[in-house]
Motif scaffolding. Structure first.
Motif, PDB file in Angstrom:
ATOM      1  N   SER A 130      65.071 161.572 132.177  1.00 39.27           N
ATOM      2  CA  SER A 130      64.026 161.657 132.469  1.00 39.27           C
ATOM      3  C   SER A 130      63.079 161.186 133.707  1.00 39.27           C
ATOM      4  N   TYR A 131      62.433 160.081 133.335  1.00 42.41           N
ATOM      5  CA  TYR A 131      61.470 158.884 133.874  1.00 42.41           C
ATOM      6  C   TYR A 131      62.207 158.080 133.351  1.00 42.41           C
ATOM      7  N   ARG A 132      61.479 157.018 134.340  1.00 36.14           N
ATOM      8  CA  ARG A 132      60.963 155.775 134.108  1.00 36.14           C
ATOM      9  C   ARG A 132      59.879 155.168 135.037  1.00 36.14           C
ATOM     10  N   GLN A 133      59.607 154.290 133.872  1.00 37.00           N
ATOM     11  CA  GLN A 133      58.466 153.308 134.197  1.00 37.00           C
ATOM     12  C   GLN A 133      58.753 151.487 134.795  1.00 37.00           C
ATOM     13  N   THR A 134      58.008 150.966 135.280  1.00 36.13           N
ATOM     14  CA  THR A 134      57.666 149.577 135.020  1.00 36.13           C
ATOM     15  C   THR A 134      56.568 149.037 135.190  1.00 36.13           C
ATOM     16  N   TRP A 135      56.646 147.799 133.984  1.00 32.20           N
ATOM     17  CA  TRP A 135      55.656 147.452 133.778  1.00 32.20           C
ATOM     18  C   TRP A 135      55.660 146.220 134.554  1.00 32.20           C
ATOM     19  N   ARG A 136      54.327 145.242 134.492  1.00 33.75           N
ATOM     20  CA  ARG A 136      53.650 143.405 135.098  1.00 33.75           C
ATOM     21  C   ARG A 136      53.735 143.616 133.361  1.00 33.75           C
ATOM     22  N   LEU A 137      54.212 142.140 133.089  1.00 30.81           N
ATOM     23  CA  LEU A 137      53.173 141.559 132.406  1.00 30.81           C
ATOM     24  C   LEU A 137      52.223 140.792 132.199  1.00 30.81           C
ATOM     25  N   LEU A 138      50.966 140.974 131.524  1.00 29.67           N
ATOM     26  CA  LEU A 138      50.050 140.444 131.997  1.00 29.67           C
ATOM     27  C   LEU A 138      49.658 138.616 131.554  1.00 29.67           C
ATOM     28  N   ASN A 139      50.186 138.999 130.230  1.00 29.64           N
ATOM     29  CA  ASN A 139      49.846 137.715 129.271  1.00 29.64           C
ATOM     30  C   ASN A 139      51.061 137.435 129.697  1.00 29.64           C
ATOM     31  N   LYS A 140      51.198 135.971 129.956  1.00 29.73           N
ATOM     32  CA  LYS A 140      52.708 135.732 130.669  1.00 29.73           C
ATOM     33  C   LYS A 140      53.425 135.006 129.487  1.00 29.73           C
ATOM     34  N   ASP A 141      51.794 133.915 127.897  1.00 34.68           N
ATOM     35  CA  ASP A 141      52.426 133.395 127.794  1.00 34.68           C
ATOM     36  C   ASP A 141      52.817 133.604 126.247  1.00 34.68           C
ATOM     37  N   ALA A 142      53.207 135.095 126.345  1.00 33.99           N
ATOM     38  CA  ALA A 142      53.174 135.524 124.753  1.00 33.99           C
ATOM     39  C   ALA A 142      55.132 135.687 125.040  1.00 33.99           C
ATOM     40  N   VAL A 143      55.472 134.948 124.569  1.00 39.81           N
ATOM     41  CA  VAL A 143      56.874 135.086 124.245  1.00 39.81           C
ATOM     42  C   VAL A 143      58.179 134.896 122.553  1.00 39.81           C
ATOM     43  N   LYS A 144      57.248 135.365 122.244  1.00 42.12           N
ATOM     44  CA  LYS A 144      57.971 135.672 120.637  1.00 42.12           C
ATOM     45  C   LYS A 144      57.393 137.060 120.380  1.00 42.12           C
ATOM     46  N   PRO A 145      58.649 137.523 119.274  1.00 44.92           N
ATOM     47  CA  PRO A 145      58.456 138.980 118.735  1.00 44.92           C
ATOM     48  C   PRO A 145      57.128 138.934 118.466  1.00 44.92           C
ATOM     49  N   GLU A 146      56.385 138.814 117.630  1.00 45.81           N
ATOM     50  CA  GLU A 146      55.329 138.724 116.887  1.00 45.81           C
ATOM     51  C   GLU A 146      53.896 138.592 117.802  1.00 45.81           C
ATOM     52  N   GLN A 147      54.017 138.129 119.308  1.00 43.57           N
ATOM     53  CA  GLN A 147      53.340 138.247 119.783  1.00 43.57           C
ATOM     54  C   GLN A 147      52.663 139.385 120.174  1.00 43.57           C
ATOM     55  N   VAL A 148      51.667 140.351 120.887  1.00 45.32           N
ATOM     56  CA  VAL A 148      51.509 141.393 121.860  1.00 45.32           C
ATOM     57  C   VAL A 148      51.937 141.007 123.082  1.00 45.32           C
ATOM     58  N   ARG A 149      53.104 141.747 123.854  1.00 47.69           N
ATOM     59  CA  ARG A 149      52.835 141.946 125.436  1.00 47.69           C
ATOM     60  C   ARG A 149      51.966 142.460 125.835  1.00 47.69           C
ATOM     61  N   ASN A 150      50.662 142.475 126.227  1.00 48.90           N
ATOM     62  CA  ASN A 150      49.905 143.521 127.271  1.00 48.90           C
ATOM     63  C   ASN A 150      50.720 143.085 128.683  1.00 48.90           C
ATOM     64  N   TYR A 151      50.700 144.955 129.101  1.00 45.83           N
ATOM     65  CA  TYR A 151      51.337 145.112 130.667  1.00 45.83           C
ATOM     66  C   TYR A 151      50.178 145.555 131.399  1.00 45.83           C
ATOM     67  N   SER A 152      50.432 146.005 132.781  1.00 51.21           N
ATOM     68  CA  SER A 152      50.396 146.731 133.358  1.00 51.21           C
ATOM     69  C   SER A 152      51.232 147.776 133.848  1.00 51.21           C
ATOM     70  N   LEU A 153      50.835 148.678 134.203  1.00 50.94           N
ATOM     71  CA  LEU A 153      51.931 150.050 135.099  1.00 50.94           C
ATOM     72  C   LEU A 153      51.675 149.393 136.321  1.00 50.94           C
ATOM     73  N   THR A 154      53.170 149.797 137.192  1.00 48.29           N
ATOM     74  CA  THR A 154      53.382 149.171 138.177  1.00 48.29           C
ATOM     75  C   THR A 154      53.974 150.099 138.767  1.00 48.29           C
ATOM     76  N   GLU A 155      55.168 151.209 138.723  1.00 49.13           N
ATOM     77  CA  GLU A 155      55.441 151.366 139.467  1.00 49.13           C
ATOM     78  C   GLU A 155      56.244 153.455 138.088  1.00 49.13           C
TER      79      GLU A 155
END
Length: 402
Positions: free
Chosen positions: A268-293
């Motif tokens: 149906s549709y697709r989104q591409t997001w860029r990770l902002l907090n690059k130090d979030a590498v574990k599942p329990e850490q909240v990952r913050n993204y910004s929409l790029t496409e």
């Protein structure tokens, strides 16, 4: 994480291990816990508390070749080895200490092949005489092991070990006979599946040299709910409805997360997001993204309409129309609209195909006041998802692209 145990000689596993485990004094050392932790045959050396107190040997007529060897241990246990005329061990028995009635309960018994090394069968008993474990050498030289609960009747575990000592299969059962866990190994991966009380699959974890795959199931124990393929360079997460149709697919790669959404199993549709907090590498850490496409897709998953955003401001920088068709015939029109930092149209370009000649080009200024086309709200909205156990650690983004 479980890894295949390395052995120098195949005989060590089936012979030496059996000898030292089944016939070392003290508690019989059986495989315990989940299959990934141990192979089906363990090795336990007697410690100082179980020192030999006395050893008596009867010989064959040549007075040199052992016929029967009886060993008494300081903990009260006794072992009897029966030898063939050539000196190889034929049977071996281990007994618990004498009871108040002066009798001994058999603790373990094994038959050994003519080579005096390879175990053909073994059986172990609890102190009350109930069966604890049994093993048998198969025609393909693998070894089959069955262990029992304390009642000596209900099977707790089925195991199969290769001639090289590699675990091939294991099934762990609950007391009521339902399957709790099943594991197997092949030339590609080592797979472990956990089950609920109704023997319905809950989760499967497959481990290979370069990847790990975790699959969970809906309540029926058959229909896949989530499928996480975790590789060293990318993690691909797929999510499915109860009817088995895919609902979304996410690819975690470098600093980017690409999410594709489906309706009734159709793109149906697709989104591409860029990770902002690059130090979030574990599942329990909240990952913050910004929409790029964001893109509207056709039934084949190709974008018919696409917008690229400035990941810092969130404003559109380009809108593309018609690329899905053009990528096939290379002559259909592709329209691209480019916008400045303030969001005003500055260039309208129409081409034939992706690399074909220009049909028209029109430049604009902010004074023209042309803003971007209206972007459907759903294209910009984040959709909740379950984070895979091993998302790819952030890496610097590629030289080209967001």
């Amino acid at each position: 994480m479980w890894r295949i145990a390395s052995v120098t000689l195949a005989a060590i596993v089936l012979a030496i291990a059996g000898a030292m485990v089944l016939f070392a004094p003290g508690q019989v050392n059986l495989t315990g816990g989940a299959f990934p932790d141990r192979t089906g045959i363990g090795i336990a050396l007697p410690d100082a508390r179980h020192a030999v107190e006395q050893r008596v040997t009867d010989y064959w007529d040549d007075l040199r070749t052992p016929k029967t060897t009886t060993t008494l241990y300081t903990n009260g246990e006794m072992r009897i080895d029966n030898h063939r005329p050539n000196g190889t061990i034929e049977t071996r028995e281990l007994f618990y200490p004498e009871g108040t009635d002066g009798k001994r309960q058999l603790k373990a018994h094994a038959t050994i092949d003519v080579d005096g090394v390879t175990y053909l069968t073994d059986i172990a008993y609890f102190p009350d005489g109930k069966k604890q474990r049994s093993g048998m050498l198969r025609t393909d030289k693998s070894y089959q092991i069955i262990t029992f609960y304390e009642d000596g009747l209900h099977v707790h575990m089925h195991e199969l070990v290769s001639a090289k000592g590699e675990p091939l299969f294991q099934s762990i059962l609950r007391l009521d006979g339902s399957v709790q866990q099943m594991a197997s190994q092949n030339e590609k991966s080592f797979d472990v599946t956990n089950y609920d009380e109704q023997s319905r699959a809950i989760k499967t974890v497959a481990t290979a040299k370069y990847w790990t795959r975790e699959t969970t199931y809906h309540a029926d124990g058959k229909t896949v709910k989530t499928d996480f393929l975790m590789e060293s360079y990318k993690t691909t997460a797929s999510y499915f409805a109860e009817n088995g149709l895919i609902t979304q697919k996410r690819e975690f790669e470098n600093w980017r997360m690409t999410a594709t959404f489906f309706e009734n199993g159709v793109p149906s549709y697709r989104q591409t997001w860029r990770l902002l907090n690059k130090d979030a590498v574990k599942p329990e850490q909240v990952r913050n993204y910004s929409l790029t496409e964001a893109a509207v897709l056709d039934a084949n998953g190709k974008p018919t309409w696409r917008v690229i955003f400035n990941w810092t401001t969130g404003k559109p920088t380009m809108i593309e129309i018609g690329m899905s068709k053009a990528s096939e015939d290379l002559v259909s029109e592709v329209t691209r609209k480019w916008y400045d930092a303030d969001g005003y149209l500055e260039l309208l370009l129409i081409k034939k195909g992706e690399y074909g000649p220009e049909i028209s080009r029109q430049e604009y200024t902010p004074a023209d006041g042309i803003l971007p086309d209206e972007i459907p709200a759903y294209l910009k909205e984040p959709v909740p998802f379950e984070v895979p156990p091993i998302p790819v650690p952030p890496l610097p983004p590629p030289m080209y692209g967001p």
